[in-house]
Design a protein around this motif. Structure first.
Motif, PDB file in Angstrom:
ATOM      1  N   GLU A  80       5.932 -10.195  -4.928  1.00 53.56           N
ATOM      2  CA  GLU A  80       5.186 -11.354  -5.540  1.00 53.56           C
ATOM      3  C   GLU A  80       4.241 -11.093  -6.311  1.00 53.56           C
ATOM      4  O   GLU A  80       3.198 -12.199  -7.345  1.00 53.56           O
ATOM      5  N   TYR A  81       3.589 -10.251  -6.692  1.00 53.62           N
ATOM      6  CA  TYR A  81       2.288 -10.111  -7.223  1.00 53.62           C
ATOM      7  C   TYR A  81       2.575  -8.819  -8.214  1.00 53.62           C
ATOM      8  O   TYR A  81       3.953  -8.064  -8.490  1.00 53.62           O
ATOM      9  N   SER A  82       2.242  -9.380  -9.589  1.00 50.23           N
ATOM     10  CA  SER A  82       2.487  -8.584 -10.723  1.00 50.23           C
ATOM     11  C   SER A  82       1.146  -7.549 -11.075  1.00 50.23           C
ATOM     12  O   SER A  82       2.055  -6.632 -12.247  1.00 50.23           O
ATOM     13  N   TYR A  83       0.420  -7.859 -10.721  1.00 54.62           N
ATOM     14  CA  TYR A  83      -0.258  -6.468 -11.250  1.00 54.62           C
ATOM     15  C   TYR A  83      -1.007  -5.725  -9.873  1.00 54.62           C
ATOM     16  O   TYR A  83      -1.213  -6.159  -8.848  1.00 54.62           O
ATOM     17  N   TRP A  84      -1.133  -4.494  -9.889  1.00 51.93           N
ATOM     18  CA  TRP A  84      -1.977  -3.442  -9.021  1.00 51.93           C
ATOM     19  C   TRP A  84      -2.576  -2.172  -9.422  1.00 51.93           C
ATOM     20  O   TRP A  84      -2.598  -2.187 -10.082  1.00 51.93           O
ATOM     21  N   GLY A  85      -3.651  -1.724  -8.614  1.00 53.48           N
ATOM     22  CA  GLY A  85      -3.920  -0.564  -9.389  1.00 53.48           C
ATOM     23  C   GLY A  85      -3.372   0.332  -8.674  1.00 53.48           C
ATOM     24  O   GLY A  85      -3.025   0.418  -7.952  1.00 53.48           O
ATOM     25  N   PRO A  86      -4.370   1.890  -9.021  1.00 51.07           N
ATOM     26  CA  PRO A  86      -3.894   3.159  -8.076  1.00 51.07           C
ATOM     27  C   PRO A  86      -4.022   3.481  -6.923  1.00 51.07           C
ATOM     28  O   PRO A  86      -3.611   4.573  -6.889  1.00 51.07           O
ATOM     29  N   GLY A  87      -4.638   2.807  -5.711  1.00 49.55           N
ATOM     30  CA  GLY A  87      -4.715   3.180  -5.006  1.00 49.55           C
ATOM     31  C   GLY A  87      -5.877   3.575  -4.361  1.00 49.55           C
ATOM     32  O   GLY A  87      -6.693   4.530  -5.299  1.00 49.55           O
ATOM     33  N   THR A  88      -6.273   3.692  -2.877  1.00 53.69           N
ATOM     34  CA  THR A  88      -7.626   4.326  -3.125  1.00 53.69           C
ATOM     35  C   THR A  88      -7.342   4.822  -1.256  1.00 53.69           C
ATOM     36  O   THR A  88      -6.281   3.989  -0.379  1.00 53.69           O
ATOM     37  N   GLN A  89      -7.079   6.392  -0.975  1.00 50.55           N
ATOM     38  CA  GLN A  89      -6.972   6.492   0.143  1.00 50.55           C
ATOM     39  C   GLN A  89      -7.830   6.144   1.493  1.00 50.55           C
ATOM     40  O   GLN A  89      -9.451   6.227   1.447  1.00 50.55           O
ATOM     41  N   VAL A  90      -7.436   6.312   2.782  1.00 51.05           N
ATOM     42  CA  VAL A  90      -8.646   5.186   3.137  1.00 51.05           C
ATOM     43  C   VAL A  90      -7.575   6.537   4.536  1.00 51.05           C
ATOM     44  O   VAL A  90      -6.188   6.668   4.945  1.00 51.05           O
ATOM     45  N   THR A  91      -8.592   7.755   4.935  1.00 49.28           N
ATOM     46  CA  THR A  91      -8.185   8.089   6.310  1.00 49.28           C
ATOM     47  C   THR A  91      -8.963   8.271   7.769  1.00 49.28           C
ATOM     48  O   THR A  91     -10.250   8.493   7.166  1.00 49.28           O
ATOM     49  N   VAL A  92      -8.400   7.741   8.791  1.00 47.71           N
ATOM     50  CA  VAL A  92      -9.145   7.552   9.607  1.00 47.71           C
ATOM     51  C   VAL A  92      -8.740   8.548  11.142  1.00 47.71           C
ATOM     52  O   VAL A  92      -7.997   9.237  11.463  1.00 47.71           O
ATOM     53  N   SER A  93      -9.774   9.293  11.022  1.00 45.40           N
ATOM     54  CA  SER A  93     -10.187  10.745  12.386  1.00 45.40           C
ATOM     55  C   SER A  93      -9.695  10.037  13.545  1.00 45.40           C
ATOM     56  O   SER A  93     -10.805   8.931  13.659  1.00 45.40           O
ATOM     57  N   SER A  94      -9.317  10.833  14.609  1.00 47.04           N
ATOM     58  CA  SER A  94      -9.463  10.746  15.759  1.00 47.04           C
ATOM     59  C   SER A  94     -10.988  11.182  16.513  1.00 47.04           C
ATOM     60  O   SER A  94     -11.166  11.975  15.744  1.00 47.04           O
TER      61      SER A  94
END
Length: 124
Positions: free
Chosen positions: A110-124
């Motif tokens: 239902e969304y028409s436009y998207w960004g390229p994304g950003t990485q989120v990494t959570v370490s233990s």
């Protein structure tokens, strides 16, 4: 042409916080709804949060309620995703999306436009 650009991703330890930003350009975003989605390796893209451009209506996925909040800055065409108490399972690429509707939505289609994304990494 509508462009969305995310920022704010990175590496953080479990229990930490990050704030993602999404800046829109190319048009006026009044009467648009904005959303955040994420996709982990080998998994489907999933809904995280959405907000109407007025900011009156928001929706958060159950697994982030109490930890994430979504907000907007209309003057700067920016939407934020504040992420607290991060868990290793929050590791994913986070995408900002826009749809030319007043009402928010939870399905990626239902969304028409998207960004390229950003990485989120959570370490233990």
């Amino acid at each position: 042409q509508v462009q969305l650009v995310e920022s704010g991703g990175g590496l953080v330890q479990a229990g930490g916080s990050l704030r993602l930003s999404c800046v829109g350009s190319g048009r006026t975003f009044s009467n648009y709804a904005m959303g955040w989605f994420r996709q982990a390796p080998g998994k489907e893209r999933e809904f995280v949060a959405a907000i109407s451009w007025s900011g009156i209506t928001t929706n958060l996925a159950g697994f982030v309620k109490g930890r994430f909040t979504i907000s907007g800055d209309n003057a700067n065409n920016t939407v934020y995703l504040q992420m607290n108490s991060l868990k290793t399972e929050d590791t994913a690429v986070y995408y900002c999306a826009a749809r030319p509707r007043i009402t928010i939505a939870t399905r990626a289609s239902e969304y028409s436009y998207w960004g390229p994304g950003t990485q989120v990494t959570v370490s233990s």
